[in-house]
Motif scaffolding. Sequence first.
Motif, PDB file in Angstrom:
ATOM      1  N   SER A 192     -48.750 108.301  35.536  1.00 13.55           N
ATOM      2  CA  SER A 192     -47.752 107.557  34.761  1.00 13.55           C
ATOM      3  C   SER A 192     -47.116 106.395  35.506  1.00 13.55           C
ATOM      4  CB  SER A 192     -46.646 108.514  34.308  1.00 13.55           C
ATOM      5  OG  SER A 192     -46.070 109.161  35.411  1.00 13.55           O
ATOM      6  N   GLY A 193     -47.547 106.097  36.708  1.00 10.96           N
ATOM      7  CA  GLY A 193     -46.994 104.932  37.387  1.00 10.96           C
ATOM      8  C   GLY A 193     -45.654 105.185  38.028  1.00 10.96           C
ATOM      9  N   SER A 240     -48.253 102.534  47.760  1.00  9.43           N
ATOM     10  CA  SER A 240     -47.760 102.900  49.082  1.00  9.43           C
ATOM     11  C   SER A 240     -46.858 101.811  49.661  1.00  9.43           C
ATOM     12  CB  SER A 240     -48.942 103.166  50.013  1.00  9.43           C
ATOM     13  OG  SER A 240     -48.506 103.681  51.245  1.00  9.43           O
ATOM     14  N   THR A 241     -47.239 100.548  49.456  1.00  4.35           N
ATOM     15  CA  THR A 241     -46.437  99.433  49.967  1.00  4.35           C
ATOM     16  C   THR A 241     -45.100  99.342  49.249  1.00  4.35           C
ATOM     17  OG1 THR A 241     -48.423  98.189  50.557  1.00  4.35           O
ATOM     18  CG2 THR A 241     -46.385  96.939  50.297  1.00  4.35           C
ATOM     19  N   ARG A 242     -45.113  99.511  47.945  1.00  2.00           N
ATOM     20  CA  ARG A 242     -43.867  99.410  47.175  1.00  2.00           C
ATOM     21  C   ARG A 242     -42.913 100.552  47.543  1.00  2.00           C
ATOM     22  NH1 ARG A 242     -45.779  97.473  41.085  1.00  2.00           N
ATOM     23  NH2 ARG A 242     -47.321  95.952  41.783  1.00  2.00           N
ATOM     24  N   LEU A 243     -43.449 101.749  47.700  1.00  2.00           N
ATOM     25  CA  LEU A 243     -42.604 102.871  48.125  1.00  2.00           C
ATOM     26  C   LEU A 243     -42.006 102.609  49.501  1.00  2.00           C
ATOM     27  CD1 LEU A 243     -44.579 106.063  47.023  1.00  2.00           C
ATOM     28  CD2 LEU A 243     -42.291 105.400  46.295  1.00  2.00           C
ATOM     29  N   VAL A 297     -52.737  99.723  39.307  1.00  2.00           N
ATOM     30  CA  VAL A 297     -51.994  99.811  40.563  1.00  2.00           C
ATOM     31  C   VAL A 297     -52.756 100.738  41.502  1.00  2.00           C
ATOM     32  CG1 VAL A 297     -49.839 100.489  41.663  1.00  2.00           C
ATOM     33  CG2 VAL A 297     -49.807  99.404  39.418  1.00  2.00           C
ATOM     34  N   THR A 298     -53.078 100.282  42.683  1.00  2.00           N
ATOM     35  CA  THR A 298     -53.852 101.065  43.640  1.00  2.00           C
ATOM     36  C   THR A 298     -52.936 101.888  44.536  1.00  2.00           C
ATOM     37  OG1 THR A 298     -53.835  99.337  45.325  1.00  2.00           O
ATOM     38  CG2 THR A 298     -55.592  99.239  43.658  1.00  2.00           C
TER      39      THR A 298
END
Length: 523
Positions: free
Chosen positions: A372-373, A389-392, A383-384
């Motif tokens: 669900s993103g 991982s980068t956004r988190l 979204v990969t």
Amino acid sequence: MRLSRPFRPRGGLPRPTPRRVAVLVVAWLLVALPVAAALFATGSRSTVVAGHDAVVRPTFDGHATLDLGPYIPSFRLPTGTRLGAAIDLGATELDSYEALIERYAFIASQPEGQVAKVRATIADLALDSAVLGAVIGLAGPALVLLVGWSRWRELTHPWTLRRTALAGMSAVVLLAAGLVVRDDQVPPVESGDWVPLQEALPDLDVPAEAASLEVESGLMTTGTRRLVESALDTYRTSLDFYRELVEAAPVLASQLRQPEEGEVVGLLVSDRHDNVGMDPVARAVADAGGATFLLDAGDDTSTGSSWESFSLESLAEAFGDYDDRYGIAGNHDNGDFVTDRLDELGFTTLDGEVVDGPEGIRLLGVSDVRSSGLGSWRDERGVTFEEQSTRLADLACERDADGERISTLLVHDANSARVALERGCVDLVLAGHLHVQVGPTPVVGENGRTGYTYTNGTTGGAAYALAIGSKLRRDAEVSLVTYRDGRPAGIQPVVVRTTGEYEVGDWTPLQLDDIAATEDVRE
């Protein structure tokens, strides 16, 4: 100047008196109560029960009756009260009667979640009927006011107290008769059609827990007898296997590290894949280890479909008295159903926003990128893991820079939190997905800070995405996570072997940097 009589505006409402208020209340009740009762007695609700689209309606025969369709006999159980329920099962995703019977038997061995759902459905219908009846009941006092007090006195003058009481009793009798007639609209079962299961299958040893179960004997053909026999075997095996685990769990307390003063413990589950049999086992281990809140790392279902709601409801029932329950969706929890249903059941579904947990624990979590993103990315396709991982990591490091370090990052696949660990912005990553335990493993970040990553094994004992069965398909696992002063202090896994034995792992302390000392070095 004194007036000789109280001033009353011309054309206004008459002055309220206790008697007039009482008349209006009685007029409202005389309409509201019969309407609410009729709406409830004739009403129904669509829901999902035991993996089926279902229609639930109240009955007054004191039984919960399960209609399984034209080819499988119906079953019923006494409810212990006059109120009962008729549950008509509709479509489901399985097309094999053998598979259906196995599912029925497995769910029946851990029925608390489904029983609670049917009760809640009936209660919801009763509440809606009462509210609508109360609104419609306003027609009573409205009619009184419309006719006027003077005219009502003329109409009711011949009515004595005795006549009024007789009229009220007559109305009650008519209402009760109407409810009985409503219940009889469904063709009654002939006397003798419902027989105890043991009587219908005299050659089988029916478990004591199913002694009060009755079956509609008219459809007991040779084929259906075999199906019922198979269901009883699955039911008995599942009931015994998981019940023995629950009964043995308190003994684990001496092997589990108990929380000390200033510490709290959370129970981590993941990859349950519809195995509701493990839910009371997980709760029993949590009680033995002093856990007080729940962390769910996803894959509670196999497909994320609405028919699997029984799995979510079972987990919610097992930990229903926990004030703090946190969850995310795994890659098999496709779509929004799982997170939406968890929300309805009182879970806090982590969706890319920092949440304050119990005793100062700061949580950040996200559903699997394949389901669900994350937050505002929910509708964004493609979204990969790297992007997620980068956004988190950006979110976690921003809060860390503000002095609000993330205690725990809850994800389904640990890869989603790799960058946050590499930057040194979180204390602990909790995950699942692999169905085997990995860690706890320390990771020294670019900033010199140490964080840990830990992957829990499959709580459902799932082989691939399948876990429904009378026994575990592979070893099952839950983990106890200890927190001290809002930060993770240690982890202890508990494994349930396929043989029905517990294996308690060592409590591993997490050696985190002292925040104050690190800040001094930075200065």
